[in-house]
Write an enzyme that holds these catalytic residues in place. Sequence first.
Site, PDB file in Angstrom:
ATOM      1  N   HIS A   1      58.337 -30.793 -12.118  1.00  0.00           N
ATOM      2  CA  HIS A   1      57.296 -31.560 -11.613  1.00  0.00           C
ATOM      3  C   HIS A   1      58.382 -33.053 -11.414  1.00  0.00           C
ATOM      4  O   HIS A   1      58.099 -33.770 -11.210  1.00  0.00           O
ATOM      5  CB  HIS A   1      56.306 -32.512 -12.190  1.00  0.00           C
ATOM      6  CG  HIS A   1      55.150 -31.535 -13.188  1.00  0.00           C
ATOM      7  ND1 HIS A   1      54.290 -31.816 -13.875  1.00  0.00           N
ATOM      8  CD2 HIS A   1      54.646 -30.223 -12.330  1.00  0.00           C
ATOM      9  CE1 HIS A   1      53.132 -30.449 -13.092  1.00  0.00           C
ATOM     10  NE2 HIS A   1      53.348 -29.580 -12.742  1.00  0.00           N
TER      11      HIS A   1
ATOM     12  N   ASP B   1      57.688 -37.008  -8.801  1.00  0.00           N
ATOM     13  CA  ASP B   1      58.523 -38.004  -8.820  1.00  0.00           C
ATOM     14  C   ASP B   1      59.404 -39.005  -7.802  1.00  0.00           C
ATOM     15  O   ASP B   1      59.605 -38.218  -6.881  1.00  0.00           O
ATOM     16  CB  ASP B   1      59.867 -37.048  -9.274  1.00  0.00           C
ATOM     17  CG  ASP B   1      61.316 -37.776  -9.346  1.00  0.00           C
ATOM     18  OD1 ASP B   1      61.683 -38.676  -9.352  1.00  0.00           O
ATOM     19  OD2 ASP B   1      62.339 -36.970  -9.650  1.00  0.00           O
TER      20      ASP B   1
ATOM     21  N   ARG C   1      55.821 -23.523  -8.340  1.00  0.00           N
ATOM     22  CA  ARG C   1      54.680 -23.411  -8.723  1.00  0.00           C
ATOM     23  C   ARG C   1      53.438 -22.373  -8.359  1.00  0.00           C
ATOM     24  O   ARG C   1      52.874 -21.746  -9.525  1.00  0.00           O
ATOM     25  CB  ARG C   1      53.518 -24.825  -8.459  1.00  0.00           C
ATOM     26  CG  ARG C   1      52.538 -25.117  -8.476  1.00  0.00           C
ATOM     27  CD  ARG C   1      51.343 -25.877  -8.329  1.00  0.00           C
ATOM     28  NE  ARG C   1      50.236 -26.363  -9.328  1.00  0.00           N
ATOM     29  CZ  ARG C   1      49.430 -26.612  -8.354  1.00  0.00           C
ATOM     30  NH1 ARG C   1      48.833 -26.648  -7.135  1.00  0.00           N
ATOM     31  NH2 ARG C   1      47.802 -26.680  -8.602  1.00  0.00           N
TER      32      ARG C   1
ATOM     33  N   ASN D   1      43.989 -24.037  -8.216  1.00  0.00           N
ATOM     34  CA  ASN D   1      44.083 -23.354  -7.304  1.00  0.00           C
ATOM     35  C   ASN D   1      44.117 -24.123  -5.129  1.00  0.00           C
ATOM     36  O   ASN D   1      44.877 -23.680  -3.993  1.00  0.00           O
ATOM     37  CB  ASN D   1      44.773 -21.519  -6.434  1.00  0.00           C
ATOM     38  CG  ASN D   1      45.689 -20.800  -8.355  1.00  0.00           C
ATOM     39  OD1 ASN D   1      46.527 -21.694  -8.258  1.00  0.00           O
ATOM     40  ND2 ASN D   1      45.049 -20.252  -8.321  1.00  0.00           N
TER      41      ASN D   1
ATOM     42  N   ASP E   1      66.354 -32.708 -10.978  1.00  0.00           N
ATOM     43  CA  ASP E   1      67.228 -33.297 -11.473  1.00  0.00           C
ATOM     44  C   ASP E   1      65.582 -34.257 -12.929  1.00  0.00           C
ATOM     45  O   ASP E   1      65.399 -33.291 -12.827  1.00  0.00           O
ATOM     46  CB  ASP E   1      67.671 -34.684 -10.640  1.00  0.00           C
ATOM     47  CG  ASP E   1      66.211 -35.462 -10.169  1.00  0.00           C
ATOM     48  OD1 ASP E   1      64.704 -35.677 -10.172  1.00  0.00           O
ATOM     49  OD2 ASP E   1      67.042 -36.403  -8.929  1.00  0.00           O
TER      50      ASP E   1
ATOM     51  N   PRO F   1      46.355 -24.533 -16.776  1.00  0.00           N
ATOM     52  CA  PRO F   1      46.104 -26.274 -17.960  1.00  0.00           C
ATOM     53  C   PRO F   1      45.461 -26.742 -16.779  1.00  0.00           C
ATOM     54  O   PRO F   1      46.115 -26.839 -15.636  1.00  0.00           O
ATOM     55  CB  PRO F   1      47.510 -26.512 -18.571  1.00  0.00           C
ATOM     56  CG  PRO F   1      48.409 -25.752 -17.482  1.00  0.00           C
ATOM     57  CD  PRO F   1      47.634 -24.253 -17.487  1.00  0.00           C
TER      58      PRO F   1
HETATM   59  C1  HEM Z   1      51.982 -28.025 -18.460  1.00  0.00           C
HETATM   60  C2  HEM Z   1      50.652 -28.084 -17.649  1.00  0.00           C
HETATM   61  C3  HEM Z   1      50.961 -28.187 -16.020  1.00  0.00           C
HETATM   62  C4  HEM Z   1      49.716 -28.942 -15.685  1.00  0.00           C
HETATM   63  C5  HEM Z   1      48.431 -29.102 -16.353  1.00  0.00           C
HETATM   64  C6  HEM Z   1      49.557 -28.486 -14.077  1.00  0.00           C
HETATM   65  C7  HEM Z   1      49.304 -28.874 -12.728  1.00  0.00           C
HETATM   66  C8  HEM Z   1      49.754 -29.062 -11.585  1.00  0.00           C
HETATM   67  C9  HEM Z   1      48.964 -30.057 -10.683  1.00  0.00           C
HETATM   68  C10 HEM Z   1      47.451 -30.784 -11.593  1.00  0.00           C
HETATM   69  C11 HEM Z   1      49.814 -30.208  -9.648  1.00  0.00           C
HETATM   70  C12 HEM Z   1      49.425 -31.002  -8.748  1.00  0.00           C
HETATM   71  C13 HEM Z   1      48.809 -29.896  -7.218  1.00  0.00           C
HETATM   72  C14 HEM Z   1      47.897 -30.545  -6.555  1.00  0.00           C
HETATM   73  O1  HEM Z   1      47.781 -31.668  -6.631  1.00  0.00           O
HETATM   74  O2  HEM Z   1      48.099 -30.106  -4.890  1.00  0.00           O
HETATM   75  C15 HEM Z   1      50.806 -29.665  -9.917  1.00  0.00           C
HETATM   76  C16 HEM Z   1      52.140 -29.673  -9.035  1.00  0.00           C
HETATM   77  C17 HEM Z   1      53.082 -28.760  -9.195  1.00  0.00           C
HETATM   78  N1  HEM Z   1      53.384 -28.132 -10.397  1.00  0.00           N
HETATM   79 FE1  HEM Z   1      52.563 -28.279 -11.930  1.00  0.00          FE
HETATM   80  N2  HEM Z   1      51.146 -28.392 -13.945  1.00  0.00           N
HETATM   81  C18 HEM Z   1      51.971 -27.963 -15.323  1.00  0.00           C
HETATM   82  C19 HEM Z   1      53.265 -27.185 -15.162  1.00  0.00           C
HETATM   83  C20 HEM Z   1      53.747 -26.659 -14.563  1.00  0.00           C
HETATM   84  C21 HEM Z   1      54.924 -26.061 -14.748  1.00  0.00           C
HETATM   85  C22 HEM Z   1      55.203 -24.773 -15.765  1.00  0.00           C
HETATM   86  C23 HEM Z   1      55.702 -25.505 -13.576  1.00  0.00           C
HETATM   87  C24 HEM Z   1      56.770 -24.832 -12.870  1.00  0.00           C
HETATM   88  C25 HEM Z   1      57.347 -24.655 -14.197  1.00  0.00           C
HETATM   89  C26 HEM Z   1      54.500 -26.578 -12.543  1.00  0.00           C
HETATM   90  C27 HEM Z   1      55.112 -26.604 -11.187  1.00  0.00           C
HETATM   91  C28 HEM Z   1      54.584 -27.870 -10.409  1.00  0.00           C
HETATM   92  C29 HEM Z   1      54.920 -28.184  -9.524  1.00  0.00           C
HETATM   93  C30 HEM Z   1      56.530 -27.678  -8.912  1.00  0.00           C
HETATM   94  C31 HEM Z   1      53.817 -28.771  -8.671  1.00  0.00           C
HETATM   95  C32 HEM Z   1      54.077 -29.671  -7.270  1.00  0.00           C
HETATM   96  C33 HEM Z   1      53.551 -28.405  -6.083  1.00  0.00           C
HETATM   97  C34 HEM Z   1      54.155 -28.335  -4.805  1.00  0.00           C
HETATM   98  O3  HEM Z   1      54.128 -29.865  -4.104  1.00  0.00           O
HETATM   99  O4  HEM Z   1      53.241 -27.849  -3.542  1.00  0.00           O
HETATM  100  N3  HEM Z   1      53.741 -27.318 -13.005  1.00  0.00           N
HETATM  101  N4  HEM Z   1      51.023 -29.485 -11.370  1.00  0.00           N
END
Ligand code: HEM
Length: 329
Positions: free
Chosen positions: A195, A249, A64, A96, A257, A165
């Site tokens: 995700h 997930d 992320r 962030n 996966d 986003p």
């Molecule tokens: C498409 C729009 C996207 C939105 C709106 C979005 C939004 C979010 C949000 C709200 C979280 C939770 C953060 C939290 O509560 O701590 C999250 C977690 C995460 N996002 Fe996204 N995300 C997007 C795209 C992506 C992309 C493109 C990637 C990587 C290529 C990504 C990778 C991750 C990962 C791996 C997590 C888990 C992080 C953790 O557990 O520390 N996301 N995302």
Amino acid sequence: MDSKYSIQFSILPLFFLLLLSPSVYCQLDYYYYDNTCPDLTRIVRYSVYSALWTDARMAASLLRLHFHDCFVDGCEGSVLLDDTSKFKGEKNAFPNRNSARGFEVIDDIKANVEKACPSTVSCTDILTLAAREAVYLTGGTYWSVPLGRRDGKTASEKSANEQLPAPVEPLQNITARFISKGLNAKDLVVLSGAHTIGFASCANFKNRLVNFKGSGKPDPTLDSSLLQNLQSICPKGDGSSDPNLAPLDPVTTNQFDNVYYKNLMNNSGLLQSDQILMGDSNTASMVINYSNYPYLFYQDFGASMIKLGSLGVLTGQNGEIRKNCRVVN
Ligand code: HEM
Ligand SMILES: *[C@@H]1O[C@H](CO)[C@@H](O)[C@H](O)[C@H]1NC(C)=O
Ligand SMILES: *[C@@H]1O[C@H](CO)[C@@H](O)[C@H](O)[C@H]1NC(C)=O
Ligand SMILES: *[C@@H]1O[C@H](CO)[C@@H](O)[C@H](O)[C@H]1NC(C)=O
């Protein structure tokens, strides 16, 4: 006669490819550190591996972090910079604050890399490689990463707030953000597959649990047993359960996966921005494709990550090689 034409026809597309590609990829180089830091990949892999040993979630957090670096004013390590008197950095921007993690791990990797090859490898390349290792070490796919990014000298809280986003935005808005970066709807669907690992806090999905869009009811596209589960994780409407976490997930939480896509077909996406991929026929057909063909997902994920990792990079004489990832030299 025949053979002459076929040669021309086979060379023409190559010629156009060469014309088109320099702006995107040619400044980066798959062999960039081969002579100056030959052990780089091994060092990053071992450091990420060690970090996962103590915290399995760290893979998701590093992935992320790379996304948040690249999506805000390009991949230039800006997300890693602490606030200074000259600028407010990105760490405290809404997307962030209280959720971006992995900065200490990047510091560790940087320290290990500096020992082997001082002042040679940028923090931005380290973060890019760490994201690749994170996917690889959680059982996902592997792709070669072109290197040679240099580190930026500034960061902007405002840019992070404006460009990243939000999970409550409509699909159209999120798609428009990707397109404004030179990515497309396919990249959006493929990269959302990230995700498949990691967690989100109640603050980011509680809008779906009780009074969805003022309806007085939960989001109808949220599976009812998952809904109950999430309501018990986020019981408080007053914000006191906002930091509680749920897996993105729930089926294979720490494994990279294609189950994320199977979940979406089950109404089991955690964020609104996940489940809405099923609300549009174009994105839904890609979701169905990736749920059926894991190797198609893996292949496309690597390709889209290379695009993501090439956004707005600094190369050549631009930027610098930071000594400490948190501060400009
Ligand atoms: C498409 C729009 C996207 C939105 C709106 C979005 C939004 C979010 C949000 C709200 C979280 C939770 C953060 C939290 O509560 O701590 C999250 C977690 C995460 N996002 Fe996204 N995300 C997007 C795209 C992506 C992309 C493109 C990637 C990587 C290529 C990504 C990778 C991750 C990962 C791996 C997590 C888990 C992080 C953790 O557990 O520390 N996301 N995302
Ligand atoms: C989506 O974009 C439109 C047009 O730019 C804007 O008016 C609207 O506020 C955005 N919606 C959200 C939830 O951000
Ligand atoms: C989908 O729903 C079924 C039945 O509720 C459940 O067993 C399964 O774990 C869910 N997820 C996937 C990925 O099939
Ligand atoms: C589904 O995957 C096949 C290749 O397996 C591809 O030809 C097709 O265009 C894909 N469809 C969508 C909607 O992505």
